[in-house]
Scaffold this motif. Sequence first.
Motif, PDB file in Angstrom:
ATOM      1  N   TRP A  61       2.615   3.383   4.153  1.00  0.00           N
ATOM      2  CA  TRP A  61       3.351   3.101   3.006  1.00  0.00           C
ATOM      3  C   TRP A  61       2.807   3.684   1.965  1.00  0.00           C
ATOM      4  O   TRP A  61       2.109   4.578   1.705  1.00  0.00           O
ATOM      5  CB  TRP A  61       3.695   1.812   3.031  1.00  0.00           C
ATOM      6  CG  TRP A  61       2.347   0.816   2.580  1.00  0.00           C
ATOM      7  CD1 TRP A  61       2.059   0.697   1.196  1.00  0.00           C
ATOM      8  CD2 TRP A  61       1.562   0.170   3.385  1.00  0.00           C
ATOM      9  NE1 TRP A  61       0.730  -0.200   1.371  1.00  0.00           N
ATOM     10  CE2 TRP A  61       0.870  -0.354   2.627  1.00  0.00           C
ATOM     11  CE3 TRP A  61       1.549   0.030   4.990  1.00  0.00           C
ATOM     12  CZ2 TRP A  61      -0.513  -1.121   3.291  1.00  0.00           C
ATOM     13  CZ3 TRP A  61       0.343  -0.508   5.295  1.00  0.00           C
ATOM     14  CH2 TRP A  61      -0.378  -1.043   4.656  1.00  0.00           C
ATOM     15  N   GLY A  62       3.447   3.746   0.802  1.00  0.00           N
ATOM     16  CA  GLY A  62       2.973   4.114  -0.627  1.00  0.00           C
ATOM     17  C   GLY A  62       3.200   5.406  -1.260  1.00  0.00           C
ATOM     18  O   GLY A  62       4.310   6.094  -0.549  1.00  0.00           O
ATOM     19  N   ASP A  75      -1.966   4.737   2.130  1.00  0.00           N
ATOM     20  CA  ASP A  75      -2.036   3.467   2.317  1.00  0.00           C
ATOM     21  C   ASP A  75      -1.477   3.150   3.804  1.00  0.00           C
ATOM     22  O   ASP A  75      -0.464   3.703   4.323  1.00  0.00           O
ATOM     23  CB  ASP A  75      -0.984   2.657   1.590  1.00  0.00           C
ATOM     24  CG  ASP A  75      -1.363   3.056  -0.035  1.00  0.00           C
ATOM     25  OD1 ASP A  75      -2.413   2.318  -0.546  1.00  0.00           O
ATOM     26  OD2 ASP A  75      -0.773   3.727  -0.736  1.00  0.00           O
ATOM     27  N   TRP A 127       3.496  -9.194   7.302  1.00  0.00           N
ATOM     28  CA  TRP A 127       2.636  -7.836   6.505  1.00  0.00           C
ATOM     29  C   TRP A 127       3.742  -6.886   6.119  1.00  0.00           C
ATOM     30  O   TRP A 127       3.575  -6.441   5.135  1.00  0.00           O
ATOM     31  CB  TRP A 127       1.557  -7.480   7.505  1.00  0.00           C
ATOM     32  CG  TRP A 127       0.450  -6.465   6.762  1.00  0.00           C
ATOM     33  CD1 TRP A 127       1.153  -5.285   6.610  1.00  0.00           C
ATOM     34  CD2 TRP A 127      -0.291  -6.907   5.887  1.00  0.00           C
ATOM     35  NE1 TRP A 127       0.133  -4.665   6.193  1.00  0.00           N
ATOM     36  CE2 TRP A 127      -0.970  -5.538   5.482  1.00  0.00           C
ATOM     37  CE3 TRP A 127      -1.091  -7.803   5.522  1.00  0.00           C
ATOM     38  CZ2 TRP A 127      -2.013  -5.148   4.430  1.00  0.00           C
ATOM     39  CZ3 TRP A 127      -2.319  -7.668   4.561  1.00  0.00           C
ATOM     40  CH2 TRP A 127      -2.699  -6.655   4.256  1.00  0.00           C
ATOM     41  N   TYR A 131       4.840  -4.902   2.165  1.00  0.00           N
ATOM     42  CA  TYR A 131       4.726  -3.734   1.611  1.00  0.00           C
ATOM     43  C   TYR A 131       6.038  -2.963   1.641  1.00  0.00           C
ATOM     44  O   TYR A 131       5.997  -1.853   1.169  1.00  0.00           O
ATOM     45  CB  TYR A 131       3.528  -3.138   2.469  1.00  0.00           C
ATOM     46  CG  TYR A 131       2.255  -3.580   2.197  1.00  0.00           C
ATOM     47  CD1 TYR A 131       1.584  -3.016   0.887  1.00  0.00           C
ATOM     48  CD2 TYR A 131       1.702  -4.565   2.716  1.00  0.00           C
ATOM     49  CE1 TYR A 131       0.518  -3.332   0.424  1.00  0.00           C
ATOM     50  CE2 TYR A 131       0.529  -5.155   2.282  1.00  0.00           C
ATOM     51  CZ  TYR A 131       0.024  -4.532   1.262  1.00  0.00           C
ATOM     52  OH  TYR A 131      -1.469  -5.134   0.592  1.00  0.00           O
ATOM     53  N   GLN A 132       7.209  -3.596   1.881  1.00  0.00           N
ATOM     54  CA  GLN A 132       8.561  -3.135   1.667  1.00  0.00           C
ATOM     55  C   GLN A 132       9.001  -3.199   0.104  1.00  0.00           C
ATOM     56  O   GLN A 132      10.013  -3.101  -0.264  1.00  0.00           O
ATOM     57  CB  GLN A 132       9.481  -3.709   2.478  1.00  0.00           C
ATOM     58  CG  GLN A 132       9.188  -2.986   4.094  1.00  0.00           C
ATOM     59  CD  GLN A 132      10.137  -3.255   4.889  1.00  0.00           C
ATOM     60  OE1 GLN A 132      11.194  -3.249   4.804  1.00  0.00           O
ATOM     61  NE2 GLN A 132       9.722  -3.803   6.089  1.00  0.00           N
ATOM     62  N   SER A 134       6.976  -2.656  -3.488  1.00  0.00           N
ATOM     63  CA  SER A 134       5.824  -2.083  -4.374  1.00  0.00           C
ATOM     64  C   SER A 134       5.583  -3.165  -5.242  1.00  0.00           C
ATOM     65  O   SER A 134       6.247  -4.093  -5.630  1.00  0.00           O
ATOM     66  CB  SER A 134       6.140  -0.889  -4.945  1.00  0.00           C
ATOM     67  OG  SER A 134       6.723  -0.927  -6.154  1.00  0.00           O
ATOM     68  N   ARG A 135       4.306  -2.930  -5.762  1.00  0.00           N
ATOM     69  CA  ARG A 135       3.790  -3.799  -6.908  1.00  0.00           C
ATOM     70  C   ARG A 135       4.601  -3.585  -8.127  1.00  0.00           C
ATOM     71  O   ARG A 135       4.374  -4.729  -9.166  1.00  0.00           O
ATOM     72  CB  ARG A 135       2.319  -3.758  -7.124  1.00  0.00           C
ATOM     73  CG  ARG A 135       1.379  -4.375  -6.011  1.00  0.00           C
ATOM     74  CD  ARG A 135      -0.030  -4.503  -6.537  1.00  0.00           C
ATOM     75  NE  ARG A 135      -0.341  -4.876  -7.782  1.00  0.00           N
ATOM     76  CZ  ARG A 135      -1.355  -4.579  -8.543  1.00  0.00           C
ATOM     77  NH1 ARG A 135      -2.101  -3.456  -8.013  1.00  0.00           N
ATOM     78  NH2 ARG A 135      -1.509  -4.944  -9.670  1.00  0.00           N
ATOM     79  N   ILE A 142       8.752   1.588   5.036  1.00  0.00           N
ATOM     80  CA  ILE A 142       7.393   1.902   5.722  1.00  0.00           C
ATOM     81  C   ILE A 142       7.705   2.852   6.880  1.00  0.00           C
ATOM     82  O   ILE A 142       8.612   2.953   7.344  1.00  0.00           O
ATOM     83  CB  ILE A 142       6.763   0.670   6.338  1.00  0.00           C
ATOM     84  CG1 ILE A 142       6.338  -0.366   5.195  1.00  0.00           C
ATOM     85  CG2 ILE A 142       5.812   0.861   7.158  1.00  0.00           C
ATOM     86  CD1 ILE A 142       5.999  -1.644   5.475  1.00  0.00           C
TER      87      ILE A 142
ATOM     88  N   GLU B  44      -6.470  -7.098  -2.987  1.00  0.00           N
ATOM     89  CA  GLU B  44      -5.123  -6.897  -3.049  1.00  0.00           C
ATOM     90  C   GLU B  44      -4.397  -8.205  -3.792  1.00  0.00           C
ATOM     91  O   GLU B  44      -3.577  -8.189  -4.636  1.00  0.00           O
ATOM     92  CB  GLU B  44      -4.439  -6.461  -2.097  1.00  0.00           C
ATOM     93  CG  GLU B  44      -2.849  -6.362  -1.972  1.00  0.00           C
ATOM     94  CD  GLU B  44      -2.402  -4.905  -2.460  1.00  0.00           C
ATOM     95  OE1 GLU B  44      -3.183  -3.776  -2.435  1.00  0.00           O
ATOM     96  OE2 GLU B  44      -1.198  -4.840  -2.744  1.00  0.00           O
TER      97      GLU B  44
END
Lengths: 149, 68
Positions: A61-62, A75, A127, A131-132, A134-135, A142, B44
């Motif tokens: 991802w990322g 990532d 998990w 991660y789908q 973003s921050r 992904i 994180e």
Amino acid sequence: MSLPALLPNGFLPPGVHAALLHEIIDRFGTATPRRQVLAERLEALLHEARATGKLQRAFLWGSFISDAPFPRDLDMFLLMQAGFDREFADLPSPQREVFAHESARLQFEADVFWATEAIGTEELLAWLSVYQLSREMMPRGIVEVLWHD
Amino acid sequence: MIETLEQFEQAEEAITKMKRFLLAVRRTHTPESYIALSAPILRELQERERDILIYLSRSPEVVAGHPG
């Protein structure tokens, strides 16, 4: 198999998109010198992870799988066979570096997260759902790496 | 950056899932491997919790772009 088009936010649509490694590299690993470097790092990292004989699944991802011209790093999440946690400390050096976070950052420019399949499907899916987003709160997809064999 | 209540709730949910994931790893992996693989996850988590605290530290007016 083909990866979908990027969203206007520069990311793949949310979801887990399966693609062969060469498709991922054709799509995201050629456009700029930086991307070519990261593609080489990705191939090397996955080569070492697969050399353990315990790699079950690999996810990316990322920024590398976005439209960013200069992705910062890779990532990844590696799902290993149950029992690998008892073996990883005894791996030979090139393989062991993949599973030691700081070493993986230095050697492969990758943030590698990993666990064994003992965590169960529910935790893996949880998990992947984290991660789908973003921050920066952008929805994104992904990629699961597949191989011909 | 978290800008809305909905994003705040999504960020909270993500943190909860990451903590649950860590608990699952703690339960199922050797202590040595847990130390190795939890370190980046804990870092994180710390960053994501900081994002939440930054959001909570601002009043709704400031978040909406109308300070005062």
